[in-house]
Scaffold this motif. Structure first.
Motif, PDB file in Angstrom:
ATOM      1  N   ARG A 199       0.831  -1.208   0.000  1.00 15.72           N
ATOM      2  CA  ARG A 199       0.000   0.000   0.000  1.00 15.72           C
ATOM      3  C   ARG A 199       0.860   1.250   0.000  1.00 15.72           C
ATOM      4  N   GLU A 200       1.860   1.297   0.885  1.00 14.19           N
ATOM      5  CA  GLU A 200       2.752   2.455   0.967  1.00 14.19           C
ATOM      6  C   GLU A 200       3.544   2.620  -0.331  1.00 14.19           C
ATOM      7  N   ALA A 201       4.078   1.513  -0.833  1.00 11.43           N
ATOM      8  CA  ALA A 201       4.902   1.571  -2.042  1.00 11.43           C
ATOM      9  C   ALA A 201       4.082   2.032  -3.244  1.00 11.43           C
ATOM     10  N   LEU A 202       2.866   1.490  -3.405  1.00 14.22           N
ATOM     11  CA  LEU A 202       2.016   1.897  -4.531  1.00 14.22           C
ATOM     12  C   LEU A 202       1.634   3.362  -4.442  1.00 14.22           C
ATOM     13  N   ALA A 203       1.325   3.834  -3.223  1.00 19.27           N
ATOM     14  CA  ALA A 203       0.965   5.243  -3.042  1.00 19.27           C
ATOM     15  C   ALA A 203       2.136   6.144  -3.425  1.00 19.27           C
ATOM     16  N   ALA A 204       3.345   5.768  -3.043  1.00 15.88           N
ATOM     17  CA  ALA A 204       4.528   6.562  -3.380  1.00 15.88           C
ATOM     18  C   ALA A 204       4.795   6.556  -4.885  1.00 15.88           C
ATOM     19  N   VAL A 205       4.629   5.400  -5.531  1.00 15.91           N
ATOM     20  CA  VAL A 205       4.879   5.286  -6.971  1.00 15.91           C
ATOM     21  C   VAL A 205       3.854   6.088  -7.772  1.00 15.91           C
ATOM     22  N   LYS A 206       2.604   6.130  -7.307  1.00 13.81           N
ATOM     23  CA  LYS A 206       1.564   6.876  -8.016  1.00 13.81           C
ATOM     24  C   LYS A 206       1.863   8.374  -8.050  1.00 13.81           C
ATOM     25  N   GLN A 207       2.642   8.870  -7.095  1.00  9.92           N
ATOM     26  CA  GLN A 207       2.950  10.299  -7.022  1.00  9.92           C
ATOM     27  C   GLN A 207       4.112  10.689  -7.937  1.00  9.92           C
ATOM     28  N   LEU A 208       4.792   9.720  -8.518  1.00 10.30           N
ATOM     29  CA  LEU A 208       5.963  10.006  -9.342  1.00 10.30           C
ATOM     30  C   LEU A 208       5.564  10.547 -10.713  1.00 10.30           C
ATOM     31  N   PRO A 209       6.409  11.425 -11.288  1.00  6.42           N
ATOM     32  CA  PRO A 209       6.156  11.875 -12.660  1.00  6.42           C
ATOM     33  C   PRO A 209       6.252  10.694 -13.630  1.00  6.42           C
ATOM     34  N   ALA A 210       5.548  10.768 -14.740  1.00 11.58           N
ATOM     35  CA  ALA A 210       5.486   9.644 -15.691  1.00 11.58           C
ATOM     36  C   ALA A 210       6.830   9.340 -16.348  1.00 11.58           C
ATOM     37  N   ASP A 211       7.668  10.347 -16.545  1.00 14.30           N
ATOM     38  CA  ASP A 211       8.917  10.139 -17.268  1.00 14.30           C
ATOM     39  C   ASP A 211      10.139  10.002 -16.364  1.00 14.30           C
ATOM     40  N   VAL A 212       9.926   9.680 -15.104  1.00 11.54           N
ATOM     41  CA  VAL A 212      11.022   9.604 -14.130  1.00 11.54           C
ATOM     42  C   VAL A 212      11.920   8.386 -14.407  1.00 11.54           C
ATOM     43  N   VAL A 213      13.231   8.573 -14.202  1.00  8.72           N
ATOM     44  CA  VAL A 213      14.160   7.449 -14.315  1.00  8.72           C
ATOM     45  C   VAL A 213      14.188   6.726 -12.969  1.00  8.72           C
ATOM     46  N   VAL A 214      14.686   5.500 -12.958  1.00  9.35           N
ATOM     47  CA  VAL A 214      14.600   4.647 -11.778  1.00  9.35           C
ATOM     48  C   VAL A 214      15.278   5.268 -10.552  1.00  9.35           C
ATOM     49  N   ALA A 215      16.514   5.708 -10.697  1.00  6.21           N
ATOM     50  CA  ALA A 215      17.253   6.244  -9.536  1.00  6.21           C
ATOM     51  C   ALA A 215      16.544   7.459  -8.947  1.00  6.21           C
ATOM     52  N   GLU A 216      16.103   8.358  -9.812  1.00 11.63           N
ATOM     53  CA  GLU A 216      15.391   9.559  -9.340  1.00 11.63           C
ATOM     54  C   GLU A 216      14.046   9.173  -8.728  1.00 11.63           C
ATOM     55  N   GLY A 217      13.390   8.179  -9.327  1.00 11.63           N
ATOM     56  CA  GLY A 217      12.101   7.719  -8.803  1.00 11.63           C
ATOM     57  C   GLY A 217      12.228   7.144  -7.406  1.00 11.63           C
ATOM     58  N   ILE A 218      13.270   6.363  -7.170  1.00  6.88           N
ATOM     59  CA  ILE A 218      13.485   5.793  -5.832  1.00  6.88           C
ATOM     60  C   ILE A 218      13.734   6.914  -4.829  1.00  6.88           C
ATOM     61  N   ARG A 219      14.563   7.900  -5.231  1.00  5.30           N
ATOM     62  CA  ARG A 219      14.864   9.013  -4.326  1.00  5.30           C
ATOM     63  C   ARG A 219      13.584   9.786  -3.974  1.00  5.30           C
ATOM     64  N   LEU A 220      12.771  10.114  -4.988  1.00  5.33           N
ATOM     65  CA  LEU A 220      11.523  10.858  -4.753  1.00  5.33           C
ATOM     66  C   LEU A 220      10.542  10.042  -3.905  1.00  5.33           C
ATOM     67  N   ALA A 221      10.445   8.753  -4.189  1.00  7.54           N
ATOM     68  CA  ALA A 221       9.525   7.888  -3.433  1.00  7.54           C
ATOM     69  C   ALA A 221       9.937   7.796  -1.967  1.00  7.54           C
ATOM     70  N   LEU A 222      11.240   7.623  -1.724  1.00 10.87           N
ATOM     71  CA  LEU A 222      11.728   7.559  -0.340  1.00 10.87           C
ATOM     72  C   LEU A 222      11.496   8.876   0.379  1.00 10.87           C
ATOM     73  N   LYS A 223      11.652   9.975  -0.334  1.00 11.50           N
ATOM     74  CA  LYS A 223      11.409  11.298   0.250  1.00 11.50           C
ATOM     75  C   LYS A 223       9.946  11.433   0.657  1.00 11.50           C
ATOM     76  N   SER A 224       9.021  11.017  -0.230  1.00  6.87           N
ATOM     77  CA  SER A 224       7.599  11.120   0.101  1.00  6.87           C
ATOM     78  C   SER A 224       7.199  10.156   1.219  1.00  6.87           C
ATOM     79  N   LEU A 225       7.824   8.992   1.265  1.00  4.99           N
ATOM     80  CA  LEU A 225       7.535   8.025   2.330  1.00  4.99           C
ATOM     81  C   LEU A 225       8.052   8.502   3.684  1.00  4.99           C
ATOM     82  N   SER A 226       9.143   9.243   3.682  1.00  2.00           N
ATOM     83  CA  SER A 226       9.680   9.734   4.949  1.00  2.00           C
ATOM     84  C   SER A 226       8.818  10.821   5.555  1.00  2.00           C
ATOM     85  N   LYS A 227       8.006  11.508   4.713  1.00  2.00           N
ATOM     86  CA  LYS A 227       7.092  12.547   5.198  1.00  2.00           C
ATOM     87  C   LYS A 227       5.861  11.956   5.848  1.00  2.00           C
ATOM     88  N   SER A 228       5.509  10.710   5.487  1.00  4.70           N
ATOM     89  CA  SER A 228       4.280  10.080   5.985  1.00  4.70           C
ATOM     90  C   SER A 228       4.395   9.701   7.432  1.00  4.70           C
TER      91      SER A 228
END
Length: 193
Positions: free
Chosen positions: A164-193
């Motif tokens: 649930r947490e992982a899917l919610a974080a992935v849904k917030q990512l931009p469509a054209d994000v690369v993997v490394a940047e996507g992981i960084r953004l997802a971890l950032k959003s998860l740390s705010k929760s």
């Protein structure tokens, strides 16, 4: 064939509803997503339907949107999936969640639905991969566009986050994000929760 019902909702007991159409009460089964959006008893309602005739029964299934009905029909084409199973899948997952599970080829998302085991989930993913479309767009194109999202999702799951947490974080990512940047953004959003 009965394609649509328009009338007064006179009875609703999950998953069945009865709609009075000019004095004739039509009983139909609906997924829970449709059931939760039904008006109060005595109000007007319109449902799109799928009429199924078997040797031992004539069954009517109702849907609040054309997207749900189209998905139901696609599920019926999968080997081993009957109307009850298709209704359970639509009750347990939204059409968007199902599309995402097929696009990412994630059987774990489907096994959350009661009655869907690992083998059934894998068969669903295999058979729907090239046939399942949303708004006329094939999921094969969505799969390519979401490959980075799938890698980010797998990385988050490997790091110990729940689905649930992982899917919610992935849904917030931009469509054209690369993997490394996507992981960084997802971890950032998860740390705010």
């Amino acid at each position: 064939m009965i394609a649509r019902l328009s009338g007064t909702l006179i009875e609703k007991t999950p998953p069945q509803v009865v709609i009075d159409c000019n004095g004739v009460g039509y009983e139909c089964e609906v997924p829970m997503s449709t059931f939760y959006n039904l008006p109060a008893i005595g109000e007007k309602v319109v449902l799109l339907t799928q009429f199924i005739v078997r040797e031992d029964a004539q069954l009517l299934y109702g849907f609040g949107s054309d997207q749900e009905r189209v998905t139901f029909r696609q599920l019926l084409k999968v080997n081993g999936i009957g109307a009850k199973s298709a209704l359970a899948i639509l009750s347990g997952l939204s059409v968007d969640d199902l599309a995402q599970a097929v696009a990412l080829q994630e059987p774990a998302l489907l096994t959350r639905v009661p009655g869907v085991g690992k083998k059934t989930a894998e068969r669903l993913l295999l058979e729907l991969k090239d046939k399942f479309t949303i708004d006329g767009v094939s999921l094969s194109g969505i799969t390519q566009a979401k490959s980075a999202s799938g890698d980010v999702l797998n990385a988050l799951l490997a790091l110990g986050y729940n689905e649930r947490e992982a899917l919610a974080a992935v849904k917030q990512l931009p469509a054209d994000v690369v993997v490394a940047e996507g992981i960084r953004l997802a971890l950032k959003s998860l740390s705010k929760s």
